[in-house]
Structure formats: C-alpha cells, structure tokens
Design an enzyme around this catalytic site. Sequence first.
Site: not given
Length: 620
Positions: A264, A301
């Site tokens: 993330d 990400e």
Amino acid sequence: MPSFWKPRLGAVYLGDRTCRFRVWASKHERVDLHITAPADRVVPMRPMGAGYFEVTLDDIGPGARYLYRLDGAVERPDPASRFQPTTVHEPSAVVDPSFPWTDAHWHGVPLDKYVIYELHVGTFTPEGTFDAAVAHLDELVDLGVTAVELMPVAQFAGARGWGYDGVYPFAPQNSYGGPAGLRRLVDACHARGLAVVLDVVYNHFGPEGGYLHEFAHYFTDRYKTPWGDAVNVDGPKSDEVRRYLIENALYWVHEFHIDALRLDAIHAIYDATATPFLMELVNVAGRYATDLNRQVHLIAESDLNDPRVLRPPELGGLGLHAQWADDLHHCVFTILAGEECPYYRDYNEFDLLVNAYQHGYAYTGQFSATRERRHGNQPVNLPGRQFVVCIQNHDQIGNRKLGERFGALVGFEAQKLAAGAVLLAPYTPMLFMGEEYGETAPFLYFVDFSDADLVEAVRRGRKEEFQMSGSDDPPDPQAEATFRRSVLNRDLRHSGNHKTLWEFYREVLRLRRESPALRFPDKERMRLTAFPEYRTLAVERWDGDAETLVVMNLSDRDADIRLTLREGTWQRVFDSAAEEWRGPGSVTPGAVVAHSEVRLTVAPTSVVVYSLRVEPLTHR
C-alpha cells in the site's frame, strides 16, 4: 524451511507444548510475559541485546493467551501477535502454524497470466468470512480470473473496516475467521489454480489499538504522513523496524502460502538510505521464493509514475515486480462519466488516454495543472505485465462521497466499453468485486471503532472532505448500516443486463486468454491509431502471424474511421454493440478485406474486435 529465514518475533509455537516468545521493546529496560490463560502467571523475559527480550516456556499450547508487561507497569498485546481472539486491546493468542495443506505441487502463477479480482472479505458475502468466500471461487474461475486479491486482513479495531487501519500485521482478522480461516481460503484457491494476492500496509498503522510506539522506535517524527509520524525505515534503530516488516512479508508467504503482496502507498514509505527498504524486501523475498520453488510477486501502489519503482536494482530501480497504474482508469472514467471534479481534472484530454494505453502512464513528464508541475517519466523497456490496470477499485469507489460504482455513473454500453478497454489492454487487468455483473450496492467507507472521540473525528473528517460536494453529509462510517449497504448482492448476476454483463466479461476474458495476439501483456507489439475527433482509438496487436484489431469508440456518435491494415481478411469476432450483448445493434461489417486502406464505421460507446485470418499459401 529455507535456512536463511525462520520466524523470530512473537509467539513461535515449536510443538510439543513449547513456545518461544520474543519481542522488540527498545524503549524499555524490563519486559515480563504475562500468561493470562489457561493459567495465570508472570515470567521475566531475558534481554537479548538491541532491545529484544525472549523466553521459552514449556506447557504452553495453542490457544494460550498472553500480554507483555513493560517495565512492570502497562500491559499490551504482542506487536507480532498471530491472533487477537477478542479485541485489539486484549491478550494475544498462541497459534499452531501446522495445517493440512493440499498444495504441495503449487508453484504459483506467472505474472503475465494474472487476471486479478480484488475483494473485501467482509462485504464479499453476507457472512463476511474467509470460509464463506470459498463457496464462490468456482464462479471466479469460470469467469476467467486467475488471482484473488484480498484487501488487508491484518487485525484492525472492531468487526468491520477496510483493513487499512490494521494494528497487528501478523494477525488475520478475527471477525473474518482468523488464521485457520485464511489458510483454508488460500488452500482452496490453489486447488482451483487461483493465486492469492494479499494487500499489506507498511506505511502506517491504525489509530485504535496501535501500541507499537509504546514498545520501540517503530516511528520517526522526521517525516509526516496523512496518518501521523512515518514508519521508521531509515533513521536510528530502523534496522530492527525493517526486520519486523520483512519478517511479516515472509510470514505471509511461508505460513499462509500467499503468492503476491500488494504494498500500500509506497510513496508514503520515506527512505533516504542507499539500500532502500523496498529494494531489500525485493531481494530477500526473491531469495526465499527461489528456495520455495514458487513465484512470489511484489506489487506496489504508487501514483508517482516513476519507472524506478519497477526497474531492476542494477538499472537504478527498486525492482518491484508490478505496480497499480491508475492513469488508464482516470482517463477512461473521465471521458465516459464526464467527471469534472479536481481529482480528475488532469485526465480529460483524449491524448492522455492514448498515452496511458501506449505506455501505462498518462503523464510521462508533461505539466500537470492540478500538481502545478511536471509529472511522471517514460517507462521505457518495461513490459506491460508490470502495470496493473482497472476500471474501478476500492479507492476509486470508496473514496467517493456516496461510494458509487462505475455502473451507477454511466450507462450499460459504457460499462461494456470500459471492460473491453481494460481487459484487452496489454497490461495486467484487475476487477473489483461485483464489477463483472454490474453490482448496484455502493462500496462505502466504514469503521467500527470503540473510542468515541476517534469515531467523532472520523465523522468530522469525512464531512470536511466532501464539504464542497453538496449539503448532505456522507453516510456515517461508524454505522453498521453503512457497512451492510456495501455487501454484494450476487443474485443480480442471474438476470437482465447483469447476466449479460457477466457473460460479456467472461467472453472478453476468454478472448484475451485464447487469442495469440492478446494473451501476453506486451505493449511493444502494439500499434495505436488515434481519431481524436471521434474519441476513438484503434489498437493493433500481434504475435507472429496472429494479429488482432481492437477499436474503441468513446464518443456518443458513430465513428467513421480509415485504417491501413495488414493485407488479408479481417473477421469480426466481437462487438459490444451487437444485439447478443443487449446493444443497439452492430454497424460494423462481419468481415473486412484489407488491401490498403480500410474504412470502418463503429457504433457509439462500443468496442469491436477483428482478427486477421491468414490465408494458406496455394501451390500451383
């Protein structure tokens, strides 16, 4: 188990009712282990140097519960807890990692074969558990999915949440079914040929139950993130923080047989070291995967449009295997949905869509009005498989005020067109749960905190975030009803446009899988022809003699285009406007004979696919 790695932190069950406990508590002089069940006792832990404390106990079996007592005062759960049976504030539990795995011959799925299906365990089924998800895996296989991506499952506060507020990164969420449930789900996926991608969060920890800062130097105030102090991966004592995070990554791969990790928001992992944490993680995970004889992928990400994320270390990059590339979503969504909010303002030009389709990034160094600076760089020599593209994901839906899915904002024809644009692109495609049949339930932002002040702060933050988008307040994130509204209604897929859309997705994925020119995500063997006046893009892709033409008309009128194609007969194999897909009717010919220039008329808001039929040589 590979010789270079073995579990070090937390309660490591050694078998025969023996358990070793180890904790990093560099802020303390003394740590005691408090066994709370089945029998209450307190045991001093031995200092090991570098802030570690350890003790090995006999007569401790799976299910035993414990806390760490810091300097004889406050007691906290284990930062490397394997399971939190009750809440994030109460004792951790010892877990036996043994499991009757049936995937001994599983070696993973090559990245160029990935078709990812992102799901949130809590809303994927009415039960909201790992075990309940198993019942729907065959549907995903039938659809053409090859990899299931789980939004974060590390223990967070309460019974419902997105998972990005996790505070125990080694502990699968108790309300989902805990460690045993996750193992059953992964084993069931592998039995069906499905890889499992797990979303992990190494850039911040949640606000409730996050006691890491009380134990050791996990955070630094030298950088600030939207969530507070940054995770300390480059300051004093950061070596131990890195070990904690890398052990977590290997733990998921080793003990749960996870095939890939989605990292993330890596742009919020601040790191000025010569060997960045992410590069170290790539190196260690790669060695471990080799020992396991399995394919293990790390997917970032990142919204930086920086090819260094993907380039190998020897070429000055971090070496991550793939990244979420949202630019294609932004361009397709902006054109089809007509969004004009600041978030999408940078993506309303057709040439940016062409750029995103050609390179994976829309911005490759051009000026960005929203950022007020140039953005991105050219991803030269990076294969298409390294770019994960979608038309919707949890962020693009859930960060809207009302959590509307793409299908709630555009018509049926646009849904089909967008699906074709993404699934037939030379990149790694990802679907968000329910997209394949046009799920109508929103995906809202929801939490389940017990701290009243924190709940109020979250509510206030959501209101402030959307204060410019109308007078109505966003749905209450704390309300259970908000969570319940987000649960899928999978029965929709059996009737009407929902059934047609599901069949459409399955057919497009079959075409991608079986067409020689489309099956490999290769953006080098591709030629684009843009028709800005029609907002139409023609994409030729080939592999040897096999060649396929994909034409996408993103406008609301017929596109009358002229193309120079390879000589031969081009057979239409697919048209989203056809009546079989509940469209208005195809206006393209069933076959086109190309000698030089070819003229095609393509229906509004549609995608059409032609395949070149190579005529066999005739011998006289």
